[in-house]
Design a protein around this motif. Structure first.
Motif, PDB file in Angstrom:
ATOM      1  N   GLN A 107      15.818  -1.329 -11.942  1.00  0.00           N
ATOM      2  CA  GLN A 107      15.631  -2.774 -11.802  1.00  0.00           C
ATOM      3  C   GLN A 107      16.427  -3.313 -10.619  1.00  0.00           C
ATOM      4  O   GLN A 107      15.921  -4.103  -9.819  1.00  0.00           O
ATOM      5  N   ILE A 108      17.678  -2.889 -10.506  1.00  0.00           N
ATOM      6  CA  ILE A 108      18.519  -3.374  -9.407  1.00  0.00           C
ATOM      7  C   ILE A 108      17.942  -2.929  -8.070  1.00  0.00           C
ATOM      8  O   ILE A 108      17.885  -3.703  -7.110  1.00  0.00           O
ATOM      9  N   GLU A 109      17.514  -1.690  -7.996  1.00  0.00           N
ATOM     10  CA  GLU A 109      16.918  -1.174  -6.758  1.00  0.00           C
ATOM     11  C   GLU A 109      15.655  -1.949  -6.409  1.00  0.00           C
ATOM     12  O   GLU A 109      15.420  -2.297  -5.243  1.00  0.00           O
ATOM     13  N   ASN A 110      14.835  -2.228  -7.416  1.00  0.00           N
ATOM     14  CA  ASN A 110      13.599  -2.963  -7.173  1.00  0.00           C
ATOM     15  C   ASN A 110      13.876  -4.381  -6.697  1.00  0.00           C
ATOM     16  O   ASN A 110      13.186  -4.897  -5.812  1.00  0.00           O
ATOM     17  N   ASN A 111      14.895  -5.015  -7.262  1.00  0.00           N
ATOM     18  CA  ASN A 111      15.218  -6.390  -6.879  1.00  0.00           C
ATOM     19  C   ASN A 111      15.707  -6.491  -5.439  1.00  0.00           C
ATOM     20  O   ASN A 111      15.635  -7.566  -4.837  1.00  0.00           O
ATOM     21  N   SER A 112      16.215  -5.402  -4.895  1.00  0.00           N
ATOM     22  CA  SER A 112      16.699  -5.421  -3.514  1.00  0.00           C
ATOM     23  C   SER A 112      15.609  -5.058  -2.506  1.00  0.00           C
ATOM     24  O   SER A 112      15.825  -5.170  -1.297  1.00  0.00           O
ATOM     25  N   ALA A 113      14.457  -4.638  -3.002  1.00  0.00           N
ATOM     26  CA  ALA A 113      13.356  -4.267  -2.107  1.00  0.00           C
ATOM     27  C   ALA A 113      12.655  -5.516  -1.576  1.00  0.00           C
ATOM     28  O   ALA A 113      12.756  -6.598  -2.158  1.00  0.00           O
ATOM     29  N   SER A 114      11.945  -5.377  -0.479  1.00  0.00           N
ATOM     30  CA  SER A 114      11.162  -6.490   0.044  1.00  0.00           C
ATOM     31  C   SER A 114      10.006  -6.787  -0.900  1.00  0.00           C
ATOM     32  O   SER A 114       9.645  -5.954  -1.746  1.00  0.00           O
ATOM     33  N   LEU A 115       9.407  -7.960  -0.765  1.00  0.00           N
ATOM     34  CA  LEU A 115       8.283  -8.319  -1.623  1.00  0.00           C
ATOM     35  C   LEU A 115       7.170  -7.284  -1.527  1.00  0.00           C
ATOM     36  O   LEU A 115       6.579  -6.893  -2.539  1.00  0.00           O
ATOM     37  N   GLU A 116       6.905  -6.838  -0.305  1.00  0.00           N
ATOM     38  CA  GLU A 116       5.790  -5.924  -0.084  1.00  0.00           C
ATOM     39  C   GLU A 116       6.055  -4.526  -0.624  1.00  0.00           C
ATOM     40  O   GLU A 116       5.108  -3.771  -0.865  1.00  0.00           O
ATOM     41  N   GLN A 117       7.320  -4.177  -0.827  1.00  0.00           N
ATOM     42  CA  GLN A 117       7.663  -2.824  -1.256  1.00  0.00           C
ATOM     43  C   GLN A 117       8.101  -2.741  -2.714  1.00  0.00           C
ATOM     44  O   GLN A 117       8.372  -1.662  -3.220  1.00  0.00           O
ATOM     45  N   GLY A 118       8.153  -3.883  -3.395  1.00  0.00           N
ATOM     46  CA  GLY A 118       8.587  -3.900  -4.780  1.00  0.00           C
ATOM     47  C   GLY A 118       7.546  -3.340  -5.725  1.00  0.00           C
ATOM     48  O   GLY A 118       6.394  -3.055  -5.357  1.00  0.00           O
ATOM     49  N   LEU A 119       7.932  -3.194  -6.976  1.00  0.00           N
ATOM     50  CA  LEU A 119       7.086  -2.537  -7.979  1.00  0.00           C
ATOM     51  C   LEU A 119       5.767  -3.266  -8.205  1.00  0.00           C
ATOM     52  O   LEU A 119       4.709  -2.638  -8.273  1.00  0.00           O
ATOM     53  N   PHE A 120       5.811  -4.585  -8.316  1.00  0.00           N
ATOM     54  CA  PHE A 120       4.581  -5.335  -8.577  1.00  0.00           C
ATOM     55  C   PHE A 120       3.641  -5.263  -7.381  1.00  0.00           C
ATOM     56  O   PHE A 120       2.427  -5.149  -7.541  1.00  0.00           O
ATOM     57  N   ALA A 121       4.200  -5.310  -6.175  1.00  0.00           N
ATOM     58  CA  ALA A 121       3.386  -5.275  -4.961  1.00  0.00           C
ATOM     59  C   ALA A 121       2.740  -3.916  -4.736  1.00  0.00           C
ATOM     60  O   ALA A 121       1.731  -3.812  -4.032  1.00  0.00           O
ATOM     61  N   THR A 122       3.311  -2.871  -5.321  1.00  0.00           N
ATOM     62  CA  THR A 122       2.763  -1.522  -5.149  1.00  0.00           C
ATOM     63  C   THR A 122       2.053  -1.032  -6.405  1.00  0.00           C
ATOM     64  O   THR A 122       1.843   0.168  -6.585  1.00  0.00           O
ATOM     65  N   ALA A 123       1.655  -1.973  -7.264  1.00  0.00           N
ATOM     66  CA  ALA A 123       0.894  -1.684  -8.479  1.00  0.00           C
ATOM     67  C   ALA A 123       1.616  -0.717  -9.413  1.00  0.00           C
ATOM     68  O   ALA A 123       0.996   0.099 -10.081  1.00  0.00           O
ATOM     69  N   GLY A 124       2.947  -0.851  -9.471  1.00  0.00           N
ATOM     70  CA  GLY A 124       3.731  -0.013 -10.367  1.00  0.00           C
ATOM     71  C   GLY A 124       4.031  -0.669 -11.699  1.00  0.00           C
ATOM     72  O   GLY A 124       4.563  -0.034 -12.605  1.00  0.00           O
ATOM     73  N   CYS A 125       3.707  -1.963 -11.817  1.00  0.00           N
ATOM     74  CA  CYS A 125       3.849  -2.668 -13.095  1.00  0.00           C
ATOM     75  C   CYS A 125       2.732  -3.690 -13.197  1.00  0.00           C
ATOM     76  O   CYS A 125       2.169  -4.128 -12.187  1.00  0.00           O
ATOM     77  N   ALA A 126       2.418  -4.063 -14.432  1.00  0.00           N
ATOM     78  CA  ALA A 126       1.293  -4.973 -14.660  1.00  0.00           C
ATOM     79  C   ALA A 126       1.697  -6.438 -14.592  1.00  0.00           C
ATOM     80  O   ALA A 126       0.866  -7.302 -14.310  1.00  0.00           O
ATOM     81  N   PHE A 127       2.990  -6.736 -14.865  1.00  0.00           N
ATOM     82  CA  PHE A 127       3.443  -8.124 -14.909  1.00  0.00           C
ATOM     83  C   PHE A 127       4.757  -8.289 -14.147  1.00  0.00           C
ATOM     84  O   PHE A 127       5.591  -7.389 -14.130  1.00  0.00           O
ATOM     85  N   GLN A 128       4.930  -9.474 -13.570  1.00  0.00           N
ATOM     86  CA  GLN A 128       6.214  -9.841 -12.979  1.00  0.00           C
ATOM     87  C   GLN A 128       6.290 -11.353 -12.902  1.00  0.00           C
ATOM     88  O   GLN A 128       5.306 -12.021 -12.593  1.00  0.00           O
ATOM     89  N   GLN A 129       7.463 -11.910 -13.202  1.00  0.00           N
ATOM     90  CA  GLN A 129       7.655 -13.349 -13.071  1.00  0.00           C
ATOM     91  C   GLN A 129       7.851 -13.660 -11.590  1.00  0.00           C
ATOM     92  O   GLN A 129       8.714 -13.064 -10.933  1.00  0.00           O
ATOM     93  N   VAL A 130       7.074 -14.602 -11.064  1.00  0.00           N
ATOM     94  CA  VAL A 130       7.057 -14.848  -9.628  1.00  0.00           C
ATOM     95  C   VAL A 130       6.890 -16.339  -9.333  1.00  0.00           C
ATOM     96  O   VAL A 130       6.316 -17.076 -10.128  1.00  0.00           O
ATOM     97  N   PRO A 131       7.384 -16.811  -8.177  1.00  0.00           N
ATOM     98  CA  PRO A 131       6.963 -18.128  -7.693  1.00  0.00           C
ATOM     99  C   PRO A 131       5.469 -18.047  -7.376  1.00  0.00           C
ATOM    100  O   PRO A 131       5.022 -17.096  -6.729  1.00  0.00           O
ATOM    101  N   SER A 132       4.716 -19.014  -7.833  1.00  0.00           N
ATOM    102  CA  SER A 132       3.248 -18.904  -7.720  1.00  0.00           C
ATOM    103  C   SER A 132       2.785 -18.759  -6.279  1.00  0.00           C
ATOM    104  O   SER A 132       1.753 -18.134  -6.015  1.00  0.00           O
ATOM    105  N   SER A 133       3.533 -19.300  -5.324  1.00  0.00           N
ATOM    106  CA  SER A 133       3.107 -19.224  -3.928  1.00  0.00           C
ATOM    107  C   SER A 133       3.188 -17.811  -3.363  1.00  0.00           C
ATOM    108  O   SER A 133       2.593 -17.518  -2.322  1.00  0.00           O
ATOM    109  N   GLN A 134       3.901 -16.912  -4.037  1.00  0.00           N
ATOM    110  CA  GLN A 134       4.043 -15.549  -3.533  1.00  0.00           C
ATOM    111  C   GLN A 134       2.884 -14.642  -3.924  1.00  0.00           C
ATOM    112  O   GLN A 134       2.819 -13.498  -3.458  1.00  0.00           O
ATOM    113  N   ILE A 135       1.973 -15.135  -4.728  1.00  0.00           N
ATOM    114  CA  ILE A 135       0.920 -14.254  -5.245  1.00  0.00           C
ATOM    115  C   ILE A 135       0.062 -13.698  -4.119  1.00  0.00           C
ATOM    116  O   ILE A 135      -0.444 -12.564  -4.213  1.00  0.00           O
TER     117      ILE A 135
END
Length: 433
Positions: free
Chosen positions: A255-283
């Motif tokens: 989790q800590i490693e993922n939180n330090s990644a860029s938006l484009e390289q994080g788990l949700f952006a790379t289809a590694g998880c189905a859900f993530q809490q996000v600011p709606s504008s980042q979708i």
């Protein structure tokens, strides 16, 4: 502890004085009175779009010279603080929620209602406009876009796992945990590198949403509101732990490693998880990264049907306290109200704050961009009163909260012990009445 940038911003705001109105280089009595400086943060895309709009304005205002300035986020606040302390603040300033009280409550920003004959904000929904008011009611920020803290969902992954999509009008955090467990178990059994969610509970925004769903508690309450309680903080820390220990979310280190990644390289952006809490504008960023048709949902609720979503200004336009003449207000009015300007900017700074302009840009948006617009418009029927802006005394709370929440997640300290320290820090950061 406050970072150097936070401390400098506070010092600058505290050092601003009404006397600047009479002696700044852009004051009405100066020979440079027809020059307007405007300052914003952002990348080259924002700079190009903003310059295009400024050029549109200049075509009909040849008597005004616009001097644009911009920088990336990392250097923005140091530069603004230095300029403000030196009496040379820009006339028009792109402002963030975390800093607006630091500058506004110390007299560095103009009361926008004092120029309402030029800067017309009357058509903006109150639920959005209110996000730019200080605790004393002074309007110092005009939202130029807004979003909501929401749940991003990748329906492609759920369909692949044969799991039904949730009903976000009724789901609770318990439902969310069970659903994420089911997804993670499918990912493990099928050999897919997939978990339900990246995690939840390590950010102060997570705590703010959780508190709001807990009898309308607030991190920085107004006089008629309740401050977040220890029980509420403990319940969030325990929930965050349960996500990790149950396998519904990443294990703590990941989790800590993922939180330090860029938006484009994080788990949700790379289809590694189905859900993530996000600011709606980042979708849109996540959609571009995954290539999947993502969706936005309400956040799960502590009590079914009570998500208690709020609008958050993506950023504001503010005017320097020394820019009380009509020129700065007129340009700001153009940036916010002009249909042609909106058609250039579209949703780059968030969903336009005016309903009429939302419809003006709709035909210009891609299917992916419409996800953000449609969600924001739908949620206006049920949003609740936005929280008070972060006070100058509280700008460092986010860093402190994350540090302590991580100690709980890693099991270094009990949630109860951590909650005591969080509450002590938060209490000390409350503004003086």
């Amino acid at each position: 502890m406050l970072s150097r940038r936070h401390a400098l911003a506070l010092m600058a705001a505290a050092g601003a004085a009404p006397a600047l109105a009479a002696c700044g280089p852009n004051s009405a009595s100066s020979s440079d009175s027809e020059k307007l400086r405007i300052y914003w943060w952002g990348a080259d895309l924002r700079a190009g779009l903003t310059q295009e709009v400024l050029d549109m304005y200049s075509e009909d205002h040849a008597d005004i010279t616009i001097e644009p300035e911009y920088s990336d986020w990392s250097g923005y606040w140091d530069k603004l603080a230095t300029q403000t302390a030196g009496g040379s603040a820009p006339d028009i300033i792109q402002m963030d929620e975390a800093y607006i009280d630091s500058y506004g409550s110390k007299g560095s920003l103009l009361d926008l209602e004092s120029v309402s004959d030029t800067l017309d904000l009357s058509a903006m929904d109150d639920a959005i406009l209110e996000t730019g008011r200080l605790a004393d009611g002074t309007l110092v920020g005009a939202p130029n876009g807004f979003n909501l803290f929401a749940t991003g969902m990748n329906p492609t992954l759920l369909e692949k796992a044969g799991i039904a999509l949730p009903d976000d009008t009724t789901w609770t955090w318990d439902d969310f945990l069970e659903l994420c467990q089911e997804i993670s178990e499918w990912g493990k059994s099928s050999g897919e590198n997939l978990v339900g969610t990246s995690g939840f509970g390590l950010g102060s925004g997570d705590l703010a949403a959780w508190a709001r769903q807990s009898d309308d508690e607030q991190l920085f309450p107004r006089e008629d509101e309740k401050m977040v309680s220890k029980d509420t903080i403990v319940s969030l820390l325990e929930y965050s732990l349960s996500l990790a220990t149950s396998g519904a979310a990443l294990e703590p280190g990941a989790q800590i490693e993922n939180n330090s990644a860029s938006l484009e390289q994080g788990l949700f952006a790379t289809a590694g998880c189905a859900f993530q809490q996000v600011p709606s504008s980042q979708i849109l960023t996540f959609q571009d990264s995954t290539g999947d048709p993502l969706q936005l949902l309400r956040t799960p609720a502590r009590t079914s049907g009570e998500a208690k979503m709020v609008n958050k200004a993506s950023m504001y336009w503010s005017l320097s306290a020394k820019s009380a003449d009509s020129a700065a207000a007129d340009l700001t009015n153009f940036l916010l109200n002009d249909k042609g300007a909106a058609e250039v900017l579209k949703i780059e700074r968030g969903i336009p704050a005016f309903p009429e302009l939302q419809e003006a840009v709709r035909p210009l948006l891609t299917e992916n961009e419409l996800v953000s617009l449609d969600f924001a418009q739908t949620m206006q029927e049920e949003v609740v009163k936005p929280p008070a802006v972060t006070p100058a005394s509280g700008v460092g709370f986010g860093d402190e909260y994350t540090r302590l929440a991580e100690e709980s997640l890693f099991g270094k300290r009990t949630p109860s012990d951590v909650a005591d320290e969080i509450l002590e820090i938060l209490t000390d950061m409350q503004p003086e009445s």
